[in-house]
Design a protein around this motif. Sequence first.
Motif, PDB file in Angstrom:
ATOM      1  N   ARG A  32      -2.943 -15.092  -8.388  1.00 39.37           N
ATOM      2  CA  ARG A  32      -1.702 -14.226  -8.455  1.00 39.37           C
ATOM      3  C   ARG A  32      -0.778 -14.549  -7.775  1.00 39.37           C
ATOM      4  N   ARG A  33       0.415 -14.456  -8.643  1.00 43.00           N
ATOM      5  CA  ARG A  33       1.968 -14.956  -8.264  1.00 43.00           C
ATOM      6  C   ARG A  33       2.594 -13.879  -7.623  1.00 43.00           C
ATOM      7  N   ASP A  34       2.154 -12.546  -7.493  1.00 45.68           N
ATOM      8  CA  ASP A  34       3.025 -11.509  -7.051  1.00 45.68           C
ATOM      9  C   ASP A  34       2.901 -11.518  -5.457  1.00 45.68           C
ATOM     10  N   LEU A  35       4.103 -11.710  -4.911  1.00 45.34           N
ATOM     11  CA  LEU A  35       4.147 -11.774  -3.697  1.00 45.34           C
ATOM     12  C   LEU A  35       4.522 -10.459  -2.944  1.00 45.34           C
ATOM     13  N   LEU A  36       4.769  -9.622  -3.929  1.00 44.50           N
ATOM     14  CA  LEU A  36       5.033  -7.966  -3.556  1.00 44.50           C
ATOM     15  C   LEU A  36       3.648  -7.186  -3.272  1.00 44.50           C
ATOM     16  N   ALA A  37       2.790  -7.818  -3.526  1.00 43.63           N
ATOM     17  CA  ALA A  37       1.519  -6.753  -3.886  1.00 43.63           C
ATOM     18  C   ALA A  37       1.218  -6.237  -2.521  1.00 43.63           C
ATOM     19  N   ILE A  38       1.253  -6.844  -1.331  1.00 41.72           N
ATOM     20  CA  ILE A  38       0.945  -6.482   0.054  1.00 41.72           C
ATOM     21  C   ILE A  38       2.128  -5.441   0.314  1.00 41.72           C
ATOM     22  N   PRO A  39       3.465  -5.508   0.414  1.00 37.20           N
ATOM     23  CA  PRO A  39       4.479  -4.620   0.543  1.00 37.20           C
ATOM     24  C   PRO A  39       4.323  -3.246  -0.261  1.00 37.20           C
ATOM     25  N   GLU A  40       3.777  -3.626  -1.569  1.00 38.30           N
ATOM     26  CA  GLU A  40       3.529  -2.352  -2.284  1.00 38.30           C
ATOM     27  C   GLU A  40       2.572  -1.506  -1.832  1.00 38.30           C
ATOM     28  N   ALA A  41       1.256  -2.167  -1.399  1.00 39.49           N
ATOM     29  CA  ALA A  41       0.297  -1.558  -0.914  1.00 39.49           C
ATOM     30  C   ALA A  41       0.541  -0.884   0.354  1.00 39.49           C
ATOM     31  N   ILE A  42       1.206  -1.318   1.181  1.00 37.34           N
ATOM     32  CA  ILE A  42       1.631  -0.788   2.463  1.00 37.34           C
ATOM     33  C   ILE A  42       2.731   0.457   2.188  1.00 37.34           C
ATOM     34  N   ALA A  43       3.526   0.399   1.012  1.00 38.12           N
ATOM     35  CA  ALA A  43       4.296   1.597   0.704  1.00 38.12           C
ATOM     36  C   ALA A  43       3.396   2.730  -0.020  1.00 38.12           C
ATOM     37  N   SER A  44       2.494   2.266  -0.516  1.00 40.57           N
ATOM     38  CA  SER A  44       1.279   3.544  -1.057  1.00 40.57           C
ATOM     39  C   SER A  44       0.736   4.082  -0.147  1.00 40.57           C
ATOM     40  N   TYR A  45       0.145   3.328   1.071  1.00 45.35           N
ATOM     41  CA  TYR A  45      -0.390   3.838   2.100  1.00 45.35           C
ATOM     42  C   TYR A  45       0.416   4.862   2.783  1.00 45.35           C
ATOM     43  N   PHE A  46       1.832   4.457   3.105  1.00 44.31           N
ATOM     44  CA  PHE A  46       2.699   5.316   3.845  1.00 44.31           C
ATOM     45  C   PHE A  46       3.012   6.364   3.030  1.00 44.31           C
ATOM     46  N   TYR A  47       3.182   6.322   1.627  1.00 49.98           N
ATOM     47  CA  TYR A  47       3.492   7.486   0.761  1.00 49.98           C
ATOM     48  C   TYR A  47       2.602   8.363   0.716  1.00 49.98           C
ATOM     49  N   GLU A  48       1.212   7.791   0.539  1.00 55.17           N
ATOM     50  CA  GLU A  48      -0.073   9.056   0.670  1.00 55.17           C
ATOM     51  C   GLU A  48      -0.077   9.745   2.101  1.00 55.17           C
ATOM     52  N   ALA A  49       0.025   9.084   3.123  1.00 58.78           N
ATOM     53  CA  ALA A  49       0.256   9.548   4.599  1.00 58.78           C
ATOM     54  C   ALA A  49       1.255  10.778   4.677  1.00 58.78           C
ATOM     55  N   VAL A  50       2.601  10.337   4.170  1.00 59.03           N
ATOM     56  CA  VAL A  50       3.408  11.374   4.148  1.00 59.03           C
ATOM     57  C   VAL A  50       3.289  12.375   3.124  1.00 59.03           C
ATOM     58  N   ASN A  51       2.851  12.335   2.221  1.00 56.83           N
ATOM     59  CA  ASN A  51       2.459  13.141   1.270  1.00 56.83           C
ATOM     60  C   ASN A  51       1.334  14.219   1.931  1.00 56.83           C
TER      61      ASN A  51
END
Length: 106
Positions: A32-51
Amino acid sequence: MLQSRALVIALILLLSTTLPEVQSKSIFEKDRRDLLAIPEAIASYFYEAVNKVYPKVSQFLVDTVQSPTVIAARQRIAKEATKVSIMFEQLIEKIKSLWYTRVLGY
């Protein structure tokens, strides 16, 4: 409230993500060449917690992330990250080649 909004916007820009893409990508996908996968996953978890705690704030997050400015910034970061990733892969291939030819003598 203004400080928390500024903090939320800063986090969103820092993580540079869009929520629908986070749900559909695997972090550990091979080659995988996408270096943004981990920050995206962190943002997803953050969103779910805030939600779970503050649904109105999570709606604000969704609206902010889907704004044209954030989308443009995320696309720019993704483009540059892809370039860096490709350059890094090329560097690794050159190092391997040098290792095999110079050090091991193949």
